[in-house]
Design a protein around this motif. Structure first.
Motif, PDB file in Angstrom:
ATOM      1  N   PRO A 176      25.962   5.266  69.136  1.00  0.00           N
ATOM      2  CA  PRO A 176      25.548   4.220  68.357  1.00  0.00           C
ATOM      3  C   PRO A 176      26.344   2.866  68.103  1.00  0.00           C
ATOM      4  CG  PRO A 176      27.111   5.878  67.235  1.00  0.00           C
ATOM      5  CD  PRO A 176      27.102   6.093  68.640  1.00  0.00           C
ATOM      6  N   GLU A 177      27.354   2.847  69.088  1.00  0.00           N
ATOM      7  CA  GLU A 177      27.958   1.689  68.829  1.00  0.00           C
ATOM      8  C   GLU A 177      27.294   0.284  69.002  1.00  0.00           C
ATOM      9  OE1 GLU A 177      31.055   3.961  71.396  1.00  0.00           O
ATOM     10  OE2 GLU A 177      28.977   4.050  70.956  1.00  0.00           O
ATOM     11  N   ARG A 178      27.578  -0.699  68.034  1.00  0.00           N
ATOM     12  CA  ARG A 178      27.016  -2.000  68.001  1.00  0.00           C
ATOM     13  C   ARG A 178      27.588  -2.726  68.979  1.00  0.00           C
ATOM     14  NH1 ARG A 178      24.927   1.780  64.515  1.00  0.00           N
ATOM     15  NH2 ARG A 178      22.928   0.866  63.410  1.00  0.00           N
ATOM     16  N   GLN A 179      29.089  -2.947  68.924  1.00  0.00           N
ATOM     17  CA  GLN A 179      29.734  -3.693  69.737  1.00  0.00           C
ATOM     18  C   GLN A 179      29.866  -3.008  71.216  1.00  0.00           C
ATOM     19  OE1 GLN A 179      29.835  -6.374  67.742  1.00  0.00           O
ATOM     20  NE2 GLN A 179      31.834  -6.710  68.443  1.00  0.00           N
ATOM     21  N   ARG A 293      36.206  -4.656  64.401  1.00  0.00           N
ATOM     22  CA  ARG A 293      35.271  -3.805  65.049  1.00  0.00           C
ATOM     23  C   ARG A 293      34.828  -3.003  64.163  1.00  0.00           C
ATOM     24  NH1 ARG A 293      34.656  -3.265  70.049  1.00  0.00           N
ATOM     25  NH2 ARG A 293      33.969  -1.172  69.802  1.00  0.00           N
ATOM     26  N   ILE A 294      35.527  -2.515  62.972  1.00  0.00           N
ATOM     27  CA  ILE A 294      35.137  -1.527  61.853  1.00  0.00           C
ATOM     28  C   ILE A 294      34.291  -2.346  61.037  1.00  0.00           C
ATOM     29  CG2 ILE A 294      35.935  -0.392  59.872  1.00  0.00           C
ATOM     30  CD1 ILE A 294      38.374   0.216  61.428  1.00  0.00           C
ATOM     31  N   TYR A 295      34.551  -3.527  60.729  1.00  0.00           N
ATOM     32  CA  TYR A 295      33.706  -4.298  59.789  1.00  0.00           C
ATOM     33  C   TYR A 295      32.138  -4.518  60.558  1.00  0.00           C
ATOM     34  CZ  TYR A 295      31.993  -8.798  57.739  1.00  0.00           C
ATOM     35  OH  TYR A 295      31.171  -9.757  57.201  1.00  0.00           O
ATOM     36  N   MET A 296      32.399  -5.063  62.038  1.00  0.00           N
ATOM     37  CA  MET A 296      31.025  -5.235  62.546  1.00  0.00           C
ATOM     38  C   MET A 296      30.213  -4.044  62.498  1.00  0.00           C
ATOM     39  SD  MET A 296      30.990  -8.373  62.879  1.00  0.00           S
ATOM     40  CE  MET A 296      29.424  -8.586  63.836  1.00  0.00           C
ATOM     41  N   SER A 298      30.341  -1.324  60.403  1.00  0.00           N
ATOM     42  CA  SER A 298      29.819  -1.239  59.299  1.00  0.00           C
ATOM     43  C   SER A 298      28.534  -1.627  58.602  1.00  0.00           C
ATOM     44  CB  SER A 298      30.857  -1.167  58.292  1.00  0.00           C
ATOM     45  OG  SER A 298      31.043  -2.639  57.937  1.00  0.00           O
ATOM     46  N   LYS A 299      28.344  -2.718  59.338  1.00  0.00           N
ATOM     47  CA  LYS A 299      26.975  -3.592  58.868  1.00  0.00           C
ATOM     48  C   LYS A 299      25.824  -2.796  59.322  1.00  0.00           C
ATOM     49  CE  LYS A 299      29.098  -8.355  59.261  1.00  0.00           C
ATOM     50  NZ  LYS A 299      29.041  -8.607  57.588  1.00  0.00           N
ATOM     51  N   GLN A 300      25.968  -1.987  60.493  1.00  0.00           N
ATOM     52  CA  GLN A 300      24.832  -1.096  61.120  1.00  0.00           C
ATOM     53  C   GLN A 300      23.644  -2.142  61.379  1.00  0.00           C
ATOM     54  OE1 GLN A 300      23.910   2.305  58.662  1.00  0.00           O
ATOM     55  NE2 GLN A 300      25.812   3.022  58.847  1.00  0.00           N
ATOM     56  N   ARG A 301      23.890  -3.367  61.888  1.00  0.00           N
ATOM     57  CA  ARG A 301      22.794  -4.201  62.170  1.00  0.00           C
ATOM     58  C   ARG A 301      22.205  -3.629  63.574  1.00  0.00           C
ATOM     59  NH1 ARG A 301      25.926  -9.788  61.486  1.00  0.00           N
ATOM     60  NH2 ARG A 301      25.758 -10.020  59.223  1.00  0.00           N
ATOM     61  N   PRO A 302      20.963  -4.017  64.088  1.00  0.00           N
ATOM     62  CA  PRO A 302      20.490  -3.442  65.203  1.00  0.00           C
ATOM     63  C   PRO A 302      21.108  -4.166  66.309  1.00  0.00           C
ATOM     64  CG  PRO A 302      19.001  -5.021  64.281  1.00  0.00           C
ATOM     65  CD  PRO A 302      19.818  -4.534  63.149  1.00  0.00           C
TER      66      PRO A 302
END
Length: 328
Positions: A176-179, A293-296, A298-302
């Motif tokens: 599920p990583e965004r980064q 990284r935690i901040y980005m 946590s936003k859960q953007r696509p």
């Protein structure tokens, strides 16, 4: 009659105008030499500002095997590759760059290894003379540094060019990583792997999109994605500094009791303050990388947004003009 297996090629494009037709000719020749397989070529336009999208759409009209996924803006190569992997429907998926530095001629050998039971077939560069000296040395340093810090070992001189079985692709789609640092994710899922070696050629058209600064940030992304060792190192440095400072303080006290108060040393005091302050700033910077990284996340953007998907026999969801990542 048995349905032929489908091989999906995932190809990110960003400002590759002028190289689309050359790439298409090379891939079409490879597909013609492998008539036992059905090919789908998923071309992802990652917000190109030149003629790339127009050329890709014209290619799609001429040859429906070429699917064109148009992202709403430039999301970066890792996101574009993720979009292509999500859209791939083949039994095997092969990410490949559009600049033809990774030879399409290797695809037949990859498929042969896959048919023999390999679930991942890596393409390893044995000759990178087409790259600059600085890029070769920085890449070598990154691999050594990353593999020393992380428990996850990334194969050296192996890029995104590889074949992955459907079971590997399904495992990747669960992450599920965004980064996203794709080389690390590819290595993390594992599976039965074999390696093919090749010599890397010069780019057919265009110039690399990775500047020295982008490569540096990319390296930081890889290290912080799969290792907490930098945080541990700062902890050890802090403990060592505390012990050294305590011993020095004890020495000062004993020396003062025996010899009286000495003239304070301005230079040594300044050096100590500057060194300690710099160490604290470095530690805060490393901590900031992980907090960021935690901040980005946590936003859960696509991971990406699709503006349009041009695909032969598109389903209802493929025909939507705006889509979001399946991870989002």
């Amino acid at each position: 009659m048995t349905r032929p297996k489908t091989i999906s090629l995932v190809v990110p494009f960003y400002n590759e105008g002028g190289g689309v037709d050359g790439f298409a000719r090379s891939i079409s020749a490879i597909a013609a030499g492998l008539p036992a397989y059905r090919f789908e070529i998923i071309c992802i336009d990652d917000g190109s500002r030149d003629s790339t999208l127009r050329e890709l759409l014209a290619l799609h009209q001429r040859d429906p095997r070429f699917t064109v996924i148009e992202l709403s803006r430039n999301f970066g190569k890792e996101a574009a590759m993720t979009a292509g992997i999500d859209a791939a429907r083949g039994e095997a998926v092969i990410p490949i760059d559009a600049d033809l530095q990774d030879p399409p001629e290797l695809i037949g050998q990859m498929i042969a290894q896959w048919e023999q039971g390999a679930e991942v077939v890596l393409a390893k560069r044995t000759d990178r003379s087409s790259d600059s000296y600085l890029k070769r040395q920085s890449a070598s340093l990154f691999y050594r540094f990353h593999n020393a810090l992380s428990g996850l070992k990334i194969p050296e001189n192996v890029g995104d060019f590889r074949l992955m079985d459907r079971v590997v692709v399904d495992a990747l789609r669960q992450l599920p990583e965004r980064q996203r640092f794709m080389k690390g994710l590819f290595a993390w899922v594992g599976f039965k792997t074999v390696t093919l070696e090749y010599s890397r050629q010069a780019r057919e058209v265009g110039m690399t999109k990775f500047s020295g600064w982008k490569l540096w940030n990319f390296a930081l992304e890889g290290i912080t994605s799969f290792s907490t060792v930098p945080l541990r190192i700062m902890t050890y440095l802090g403990i060592t500094g505390t012990l050294v400072t305590s011993l020095y303080a004890l020495y000062i006290v004993i020396r003062t009791l025996l010899h009286g108060v000495d003239v304070p040393g301005y230079a040594s005091l300044l050096v100590a303050i500057l060194f300690t302050g710099s160490l604290q700033l470095v530690g805060m910077g490393i901590l900031g990388e992980y907090v960021g990284r935690i901040y980005m996340e946590s936003k859960q953007r696509p991971i990406y947004v699709i503006r349009h998907c041009h695909r032969a026999l598109a389903s209802a969801t493929d025909s939507d003009t705006t889509q979001a990542s399946t991870h989002g």
